[in-house]
Scaffold this motif. Sequence first.
Motif, short mmCIF file in Angstrom:
data_model
loop_
_atom_site.label_atom_id
_atom_site.label_comp_id
_atom_site.label_asym_id
_atom_site.label_seq_id
_atom_site.Cartn_x
_atom_site.Cartn_y
_atom_site.Cartn_z
N GLY A 621 19.75 50.16 -36.60
CA GLY A 621 18.64 51.31 -35.99
C GLY A 621 18.77 50.99 -34.55
O GLY A 621 19.23 50.39 -33.96
N PRO A 622 17.96 52.22 -33.92
CA PRO A 622 18.11 52.48 -32.51
C PRO A 622 17.56 51.40 -31.68
O PRO A 622 17.70 51.01 -30.65
N MET A 623 16.62 50.86 -32.16
CA MET A 623 15.38 49.93 -31.43
C MET A 623 16.22 48.37 -31.13
O MET A 623 15.98 47.81 -30.21
N PRO A 624 16.74 47.77 -32.24
CA PRO A 624 17.01 46.21 -31.94
C PRO A 624 18.02 45.94 -30.74
O PRO A 624 17.97 45.28 -29.85
N PRO A 625 19.22 46.83 -30.63
CA PRO A 625 19.97 46.65 -29.58
C PRO A 625 19.40 47.13 -27.97
O PRO A 625 19.45 46.54 -27.17
N PHE A 687 25.19 57.83 -27.62
CA PHE A 687 23.86 57.03 -28.00
C PHE A 687 23.01 57.58 -28.66
O PHE A 687 22.86 59.07 -28.48
N ASN A 688 22.35 57.11 -29.65
CA ASN A 688 21.11 57.56 -30.38
C ASN A 688 20.00 56.69 -30.07
O ASN A 688 20.10 55.42 -30.69
N LEU A 689 19.17 57.03 -29.37
CA LEU A 689 18.23 55.90 -28.67
C LEU A 689 16.62 56.44 -28.88
O LEU A 689 16.32 57.55 -28.98
N PRO A 690 15.74 55.60 -28.69
CA PRO A 690 14.48 55.87 -29.35
C PRO A 690 13.30 56.57 -28.58
O PRO A 690 12.43 57.15 -29.08
N GLY A 691 13.78 56.94 -27.37
CA GLY A 691 12.99 57.65 -26.40
C GLY A 691 11.79 57.01 -25.89
O GLY A 691 11.49 55.84 -26.06
N PRO A 692 10.62 57.94 -25.57
CA PRO A 692 9.31 57.32 -24.99
C PRO A 692 8.82 56.46 -26.11
O PRO A 692 8.15 55.33 -25.46
N ASP A 730 13.77 61.06 -21.96
CA ASP A 730 13.00 62.04 -22.73
C ASP A 730 13.73 62.65 -23.93
O ASP A 730 14.30 63.49 -23.87
N THR A 731 13.88 61.68 -24.78
CA THR A 731 14.72 61.77 -26.20
C THR A 731 14.11 61.29 -27.29
O THR A 731 13.22 60.55 -27.30
N ASP A 732 14.79 61.48 -28.45
CA ASP A 732 14.40 60.41 -29.61
C ASP A 732 15.69 60.35 -30.22
O ASP A 732 16.79 60.67 -30.00
N ALA A 733 15.35 59.58 -31.56
CA ALA A 733 16.55 58.92 -32.23
C ALA A 733 17.70 59.99 -32.72
O ALA A 733 18.69 59.99 -32.89
#
Length: 775
Positions: A621-625, A687-692, A730-733
């Motif tokens: 998932g995007p958040m753990p790393p 990268f796919n990152l969780p954003g705000p 300013d993005t999301d997964a």
Amino acid sequence: MSVAPVKKVCVIGAGTMGAGIAAQVANGGVPVLLLDIVRDENDRNSVAEGAVKRMLKADPAPFMSNRAAKLVETGNIEDHLDKVAECDWVIEAIVEKLSLKQSLYEKLEKVRTPGTAVTSNTSTIPLENLVEGRSDAFKSDFFITHFFNPPRYMRLLELVTGPATDMDLAARIRDFADRVLGKTVVDAKDTPGFIANRIGTLWIQAAINAAMDLGLTVEEADAIAGRPMGVPKTGVFGLVDLVGVDLMPYLQESLTSTLPKDDPYQAIARDIPLINKMIAEGYTGRKGKGGFYRLNREGGQKLKEAVDLSSGHYRKSVKPASLPRAVKSGDLGALIASDDKFGAYAWAILGQTLSYAASLVPEAADDIVAIDEAMKLGYNWKYGPFELIDRIGAATLVERLRADGAPVPSILETAGDRTFYRIEGGKRQYLDLDGEYYDVARPEGVELLADVKLSSQPLMKNASAALWDVGDGVVCLEFTGKMNALDGEVMKLIGKAIPLVAEKYKAMVVYNEGSQFSTGANLGLALFAVNIAAWGEIEKLVAGGQEAYKALKYAPFPVVGAPSGMALGGGCEILLHCDAVQAHAESYIGLVECGVGLIPGWGGCGEMLARWRDMPGLPKGPMPPVAKVFEIVSTATVAKSAAEAKELGFLRKDDGVSMNRDRLLADAKQRALSMVEGYSSPEAPTFNLPGPTGKVALELAVEGFQAQGKATDYDGVVSSHLATVLTGGDTDAADTLTEQQMLELEREAFMALVRNPRSQARVEHMLETGKPLRN
């Protein structure tokens, strides 16, 4: 003839030295059996087990990682001595009492496997006395391996063989100590104190005597006997505090009882009432209530104090004033010629110490190189005794000795007006007793950049970096600034080097022989730019670093980083961009920018995210790393070894580790060459990152630390900018970010922080004090 490997080691004696030796064996990845006496019938292994527990809590740490500690098997000599039969090397490190050692050897002879090396860590007892009464087979397998404390960090190992020693077995242990334990092995003769402690004890005694006789303060003495002579900044009195004031009478008794009556040390050894008083009152140095220096904490203060050598009372420590100009310039000839108490003090130390060292060839060592190596590695001197003589001039030293009516060692007469070391034909040579010069030999597999420089010129060079041909189609990128700090000049040279290497060479290693690999960006230069509001120049430096590091990463040839010592900030980031790293075991790697109110700006954020995204055992998932990298970077975590750097993601699991610093360049070259065939540069990550939403979660964690008083208000500001980068802005997964977009986020956050006066205050405070500002 092939050398059989050492697969298991036994250390008998779990005191400070024995336990430390066992830890270093484990650091080398080799199982070790640690035995000691039975002190508690209900917990018969308590002595050895307690030693391991203490080492796991100690700072500086004897273990390079907690994993290494798992390689230590504990036991006792009553129940488990038979396990010695499983071991290839047995190291005895019990108390310095001949009868106890001989009793242990008698037991060992009954249980060990013939051909197993048995060595003593003694520093005071002659080898011939240790093996008295033992069989010829035992004598053949026995010799002395004298480690220095602490065994993890001190590189010297003095090896002493006897007339009956199997030299092939000694060579096997020498190779293991070199490659696996990281030691520089110096051959010493079977004489009292061997090399380093014999010279070092006289040096300390001469320095203490002269300070008292000439009326110097401890601060004045340490200012003269420290850095001007290439001695660590502790000087002499600070060193005694470090090793223990209570050790001095012990060393004196040991040497006076074993050295010949006409040895020069006998003439200067004296009972010092002040030292006896300090020991009796518990002022045994840093391990006690204080020593020649102490930190007075009465009334909540932290006042550094020093002992008045005349009265024995503590007073406020005062920095020496009006020292000779030669103290700063390091001109030893001018210093000893200075017509004041400081010149007299410098001569009192150097005259006695250097002439004594010269008299010990060939009594304590075969040549001057062994003596110089022993003092540089055993006492952390920058220069060995004969290198110091070259700085003064052998003829000048002889002239002063004769003027004092002191004896002149024959090797000084042999030297005459020549130097003890010279460069001839691109080789460093030393002067031997026969008056001839010989090449300084390197062990097989040791390559030094310093040797390359003797016979070649850099391929390119500027004020901050150089590029060297180190043979076999490999070039070496060397940083050359103060503390190997990084600046625009380094980035320019990288840009010029890549096309040259691509055209004419096979691979590159990033390596230098400074005490630190790199402490990161040149903060002084950055602060100067801030003070004149040269924001464009700062942004150009950030962008230039990003461009240079990515150019290295995607170069059409392998790039291998080879750090030793500190690799911080930008020094860490360049390693993150290398195809592979061959690190010295004592590499201290970290992204520390948050400590000075900034964030990594040369691609470190994206590289760490890519590392942790692929880390085994981490939830998907995007958040753990993101959370893990945020935790490491926001707290400015620094790995305290190469092993720990792998656990933190600064190094990959398959990156290499060299235990011996002198083998690092050769090992890095081989790693680079092994990658040449079929090499292709890596693919750019996305990268796919969780954003705000992810940023909010990170900021909540920081607020918790602030509530506990573990983070300041401004820590929250810095962490917020870091969180913006790591969560992708300013993005999301569902969105995919490119590597270039991550670099732009880094640059924006860095520039926002560098404009903040509180970040500027942190940078300025770090430059002035070397410590972080908690604003």
